[in-house]
Design a protein around this motif. Structure first.
Motif, PDB file in Angstrom:
ATOM      1  N   ALA A  58       0.825  -1.214   0.000  1.00  0.00           N
ATOM      2  CA  ALA A  58       0.000   0.000   0.000  1.00  0.00           C
ATOM      3  C   ALA A  58       0.858   1.263   0.000  1.00  0.00           C
ATOM      4  O   ALA A  58       0.498   2.267  -0.625  1.00  0.00           O
ATOM      5  N   LYS A  59       1.988   1.218   0.682  1.00  0.00           N
ATOM      6  CA  LYS A  59       2.865   2.387   0.760  1.00  0.00           C
ATOM      7  C   LYS A  59       3.611   2.650  -0.550  1.00  0.00           C
ATOM      8  O   LYS A  59       4.193   3.719  -0.734  1.00  0.00           O
ATOM      9  N   MET A  60       3.585   1.678  -1.468  1.00  0.00           N
ATOM     10  CA  MET A  60       4.261   1.852  -2.749  1.00  0.00           C
ATOM     11  C   MET A  60       3.410   2.610  -3.759  1.00  0.00           C
ATOM     12  O   MET A  60       3.940   3.122  -4.756  1.00  0.00           O
ATOM     13  N   GLY A  61       2.095   2.623  -3.548  1.00  0.00           N
ATOM     14  CA  GLY A  61       1.222   3.217  -4.549  1.00  0.00           C
ATOM     15  C   GLY A  61       0.000   3.855  -3.920  1.00  0.00           C
ATOM     16  O   GLY A  61       0.062   4.424  -2.824  1.00  0.00           O
ATOM     17  N   VAL A  62      -1.124   3.748  -4.604  1.00  0.00           N
ATOM     18  CA  VAL A  62      -2.376   4.331  -4.123  1.00  0.00           C
ATOM     19  C   VAL A  62      -3.251   3.229  -3.549  1.00  0.00           C
ATOM     20  O   VAL A  62      -3.529   2.233  -4.219  1.00  0.00           O
ATOM     21  N   THR A  63      -3.659   3.400  -2.307  1.00  0.00           N
ATOM     22  CA  THR A  63      -4.578   2.454  -1.677  1.00  0.00           C
ATOM     23  C   THR A  63      -5.934   3.127  -1.516  1.00  0.00           C
ATOM     24  O   THR A  63      -6.019   4.293  -1.145  1.00  0.00           O
ATOM     25  N   PHE A  64      -6.988   2.383  -1.810  1.00  0.00           N
ATOM     26  CA  PHE A  64      -8.347   2.911  -1.746  1.00  0.00           C
ATOM     27  C   PHE A  64      -9.003   2.468  -0.443  1.00  0.00           C
ATOM     28  O   PHE A  64      -9.073   1.274  -0.143  1.00  0.00           O
ATOM     29  N   THR A  65      -9.497   3.426   0.315  1.00  0.00           N
ATOM     30  CA  THR A  65     -10.113   3.117   1.605  1.00  0.00           C
ATOM     31  C   THR A  65     -11.579   2.731   1.476  1.00  0.00           C
ATOM     32  O   THR A  65     -12.137   2.166   2.412  1.00  0.00           O
ATOM     33  N   LYS A  66     -12.185   3.053   0.346  1.00  0.00           N
ATOM     34  CA  LYS A  66     -13.603   2.750   0.133  1.00  0.00           C
ATOM     35  C   LYS A  66     -13.767   2.038  -1.207  1.00  0.00           C
ATOM     36  O   LYS A  66     -14.250   2.603  -2.188  1.00  0.00           O
ATOM     37  N   ALA A  67     -13.331   0.778  -1.230  1.00  0.00           N
ATOM     38  CA  ALA A  67     -13.429  -0.039  -2.438  1.00  0.00           C
ATOM     39  C   ALA A  67     -14.408  -1.178  -2.193  1.00  0.00           C
ATOM     40  O   ALA A  67     -14.394  -1.799  -1.130  1.00  0.00           O
ATOM     41  N   TYR A  68     -15.250  -1.468  -3.191  1.00  0.00           N
ATOM     42  CA  TYR A  68     -16.358  -2.409  -3.005  1.00  0.00           C
ATOM     43  C   TYR A  68     -16.470  -3.362  -4.195  1.00  0.00           C
ATOM     44  O   TYR A  68     -16.079  -3.044  -5.320  1.00  0.00           O
TER      45      TYR A  68
END
Length: 455
Positions: A58-68
């Motif tokens: 997650a720290k390498m790129g973009v992480t989504f906190t609201k993914a479904y």
């Protein structure tokens, strides 16, 4: 003579142009995990979980906190993601429904990459039950058989249909050979751009993993998920039908082993994370790292007693939300995106990033703008479907559920993150429901015949 000289000059100019390599397309590392909800460290929902490797990614790129997910079940979720077609467009709503009968080979994600000149290697569980068709992959490795032994401390194989027990530490699970196959491809020399898909089975039940993973979570330290008394009292019959509170939940509470089950799930997540770590280590050592996109996704979430429900098979937050991470060299910078997205975005986004034409049938939204700028404006909600005409619409603030029987649920996530208070019958939210209902799918094909398989 001048004409001959002209021809020679033209040839000398043309040959280098013909010999030049075309623009190099990025490679893709496509990582799928099974039944992993948002109990990963960087999402902060569960403080007990241990996922250092997923958090590292997650720290390498973009992480989504609201993914479904598109569907809270393995088969329709994966069929939708891989075809670009939502459940209502195919009639694939549940396990046991044959997606191959309604999704032509020409429409699948891997077919587009093969047509674009990629080698497409698959291993493990990408479609449900390791299904795959010839002509859509360069090669495919299902995984070697497991060699497992229950640990002497194991009481039995779980509680009712919720299966868990520790194994001896020398046990080998199928996921290890699946990851080995992915590692081999990442380290190999490739003459073409590659698409490497690695599908892990864990933390899908049974939560049978080596005891060393159980030992990470001492039973006396286990905390149960947040619940409230009579949580289903304001839920309409459609939701009660999916929850089946007198099934798994009643059995688990009666057994007195709820904490043991939570321990088992956490252990299975930790095992999964260790395998992801092996894969990420290989990615970081790969000669193609700087030209390889990584997309990490779970097929749906999981309940462990929240809303008196276990497993998936529902339209609430716990069963529809999962981790979703992108690393795209030259596009992403380390960051967090709080915009609401769903897994239908994977197909069009990979096409966009890799310079492949998106087929006309694809229904998802390209999230490349969010990969470039996680704070970019975004007006698309996430849509989840479970069985015919049962849908959930999720925005940053709201979850709106409408069942085929007409029942509704509405939750304000700014004030009610655990969805304990259904606001759907409160007249002051009528306009909110009306706006959210505009996003409900309008294509709802009849369900395909269903076989016996449920998990």
């Amino acid at each position: 003579m001048p004409r001959v000289v002209s021809v020679v000059v033209l040839l000398l100019i043309a040959v280098p142009l013909l010999a030049a390599d075309p623009v190099k397309r990025p490679n893709v590392l496509f990582i799928a995990v099974d039944d992993l909800n948002h109990w990963v460290g960087h999402l902060g929902r569960n403080k007990q979980t241990k996922t250092p490797n997923i958090d590292r990614l997650a720290k390498m790129g973009v992480t989504f906190t609201k993914a479904y997910c598109a569907a809270p079940v393995c088969n329709p979720s994966r069929a939708a993601l891989m075809s670009g077609l939502r459940p209502g467009s195919t009639g694939v709503y549940d396990n046991g429904q044959d997606w191959k009968a309604v999704i032509p080979k020409e429409q699948t994600l891997t077919t587009q990459f093969l047509k674009a000149g990629y080698d497409v290697h698959g291993s493990g569980k990408i479609y449900h039950a390791n299904a795959h068709r010839p002509g859509e992959w360069t090669d495919y490795f299902v995984g070697a058989n497991e060699k497992v032994t229950p640990h002497p401390t194991a009481k039995n194989d779980g509680v009712g249909g919720i299966k868990f027990q520790p194994l001896t530490d020398d046990s080998k699970l199928q996921d290890e050979s699946i990851v080995d196959a992915g590692i081999k491809q990442l380290g190999a020399k490739h003459d073409k751009p590659f698409f490497v898909a690695v599908g892990l089975h864990k933390p899908h039940m049974p939560w049978n993993v080596p005891k060393k993973y159980y030992d990470l979570f001492p039973l006396d330290s286990i905390e149960l998920p947040p619940t409230t008394a009579d949580d289903l009292k304001d839920v309409p019959p459609g939701g009660i039908k999916f929850a089946k509170p007198q099934g798994d939940h009643a059995t688990m509470v009666k057994s007195g082993r709820w904490k043991e089950a939570v321990q088992g799930y956490l252990a299975a997540i930790a095992y999964c994370d260790a395998q992801v770590g092996r894969l990420i280590d290989a990615y970081e050592k790969s000669p193609e790292k700087d030209n390889t996109i990584v997309v990490f996704w779970g097929d749906h979430g999981w309940h462990l007693g929240e809303k008196e429900h276990w497993r998936k098979f529902a339209l609430w937050e716990e069963t529809t939300r999962m981790p979703f991470i992108w690393v795209a060299p030259g596009v992403t910078k380390p960051g967090v995106c709080d915009r609401t997205v769903d897994l239908m975005s994977i197909y069009p986004t990979l096409c966009s990033l890799c310079g492949i034409d998106k087929p006309a049938h694809v229904e998802g939204n390209d999230i490349k703008p969010l990969l470039l700028d996680p704070t970019a404006k975004w007006d698309h909600p996430a849509i989840t479907t479970y069985h015919l005409n049962n849908h959930a619409v999720r925005t940053a603030k709201w979850r709106y559920i409408r069942y085929a029987s007409g029942g509704e649920e509405l939750y304000d996530h700014d004030a009610d993150e655990f969805e304990w208070t259904n606001l759907a019958k409160d007249e002051k939210y009528a306009d909110v429901k009306k706006e959210l209902a505009k996003f409900l799918p309008t294509t709802n094909k009849p369900e395909l015949p269903t076989g016996k398989e449920k998990e």
